[in-house]
Design an enzyme around this catalytic site. Sequence first.
Site, mmCIF file in Angstrom:
data_model
loop_
_atom_site.group_PDB
_atom_site.id
_atom_site.type_symbol
_atom_site.label_atom_id
_atom_site.label_comp_id
_atom_site.label_asym_id
_atom_site.label_seq_id
_atom_site.Cartn_x
_atom_site.Cartn_y
_atom_site.Cartn_z
ATOM 1 N N GLY A 8 0.828 -1.205 0.000
ATOM 2 C CA GLY A 8 0.000 0.000 0.000
ATOM 3 C C GLY A 8 0.859 1.249 0.000
ATOM 4 C CB SER A 10 0.323 4.062 -4.464
ATOM 5 O OG SER A 10 -0.947 3.806 -3.911
ATOM 6 N NE ARG A 11 -4.255 6.468 -3.004
ATOM 7 C CZ ARG A 11 -5.578 6.405 -3.122
ATOM 8 N NH1 ARG A 11 -6.257 7.472 -3.452
ATOM 9 N NH2 ARG A 11 -6.220 5.278 -2.919
ATOM 10 C CB VAL A 60 -1.713 -7.372 -0.084
ATOM 11 C CG1 VAL A 60 -0.515 -6.565 -0.537
ATOM 12 C CG2 VAL A 60 -2.884 -6.465 0.318
ATOM 13 C CG ASN A 88 0.795 1.271 4.857
ATOM 14 O OD1 ASN A 88 0.496 1.936 5.847
ATOM 15 N ND2 ASN A 88 0.424 1.623 3.637
ATOM 16 C CE1 TYR A 153 -8.556 -0.164 8.678
ATOM 17 C CE2 TYR A 153 -8.800 0.939 10.796
ATOM 18 C CZ TYR A 153 -8.093 0.726 9.630
ATOM 19 O OH TYR A 153 -6.910 1.399 9.414
ATOM 20 C CB ALA A 155 -12.328 -8.032 13.072
ATOM 21 C CE LYS A 157 -5.442 -1.777 9.763
ATOM 22 N NZ LYS A 157 -4.276 -1.989 8.881
#
Length: 242
Positions: A8, A10-11, A60, A88, A153, A155, A157
Site C-alpha cells: 500500500g 502509493s499514497r 495483497v 501497511n 476494521y 477485527a 487490526k
Amino acid sequence: MGYALVTGGSRGIGRAVCVKLAQMGYKIVINYVSNDEEAEKTLQMVREAGSDGELLKFDVSDNAATVAAIEAWQESHSGEFVEVLVNNAGIRKDNLMLWMEPADWDKVLGIGLHSFYNVTRPLLQPMLVKKRGRIINMASLSGMKGLPGQCNYSASKGGLIAATKALAQEVGRKGVTVNAVAPGFIRTDMVDGLDEKELKKNIPLNRFGEADEVAELVAFLASDKAAYITGECISINGGLYT
C-alpha cells in the site's frame, strides 16, 4: 542498506514510509494494487530522497498473486532479500454490524489481515537464513480500542496485533523483530469523511497526526536502534488512547 518492501505504498502513510526508508538508504519495493499514477509519484519521491526503487503491483489479499509476484522478484534479485517489510495496506468499509454486507467484511479482512500472511510468509525464510530482518505491521487505534461502525476494521487490526506478538516469539532467536504501529487519526485519504473538528476535541494534542510522523516511528523500528524491541504495538495517536 538492502531492500524494504512497503505494501500500500502509493499514497498516505505508505508513501511517507517509502520516502523515509529511502532517506535511510534502503532501496524501496513499492507495492500497490491499482493507482499507477500515484505509485509512479511515490517512486519519483523515493528517487528524490536519494535512493532508488521499483514498483510491484499485486493484490495483497490474493495469496496466489502475492506469492507469484514476490517469488518473481526474488528470482530476479539473486543474492538480495527484503530486509524490512512494512505491512501497511488496508482499507475501511465502515458500517454498523447490523447493516454490514458480507463483501465489506471479507474485503477489509482480506486486505488488512489475510495480507499479513500472504506477504510475510514468502519473505520470512531469507530473513531467517540471513539472521536479519524487520517486520512492521500497520495496526490502528481501532484494533486496540474498537470503534463503532468498524467491526470489520477493528477485527482486522486486532488480529494483526495478535499475529505480531505471536510471530515475534517464533522468529526472535533468528534476529528478526516483529512490531506493530497503531496510528490514531492521521491526515490521509483514510480519514476522508470524518469530522476532524469534532474528533480532535477528544485528542489531548488537539489535532490529527501527519503521515510523516508515523513514518518516523516506522523508521525507528526498522533501525538498529530498535534491535531489542519486538512483539510490541506502539500507539501514535496524540494521547487519544494508550
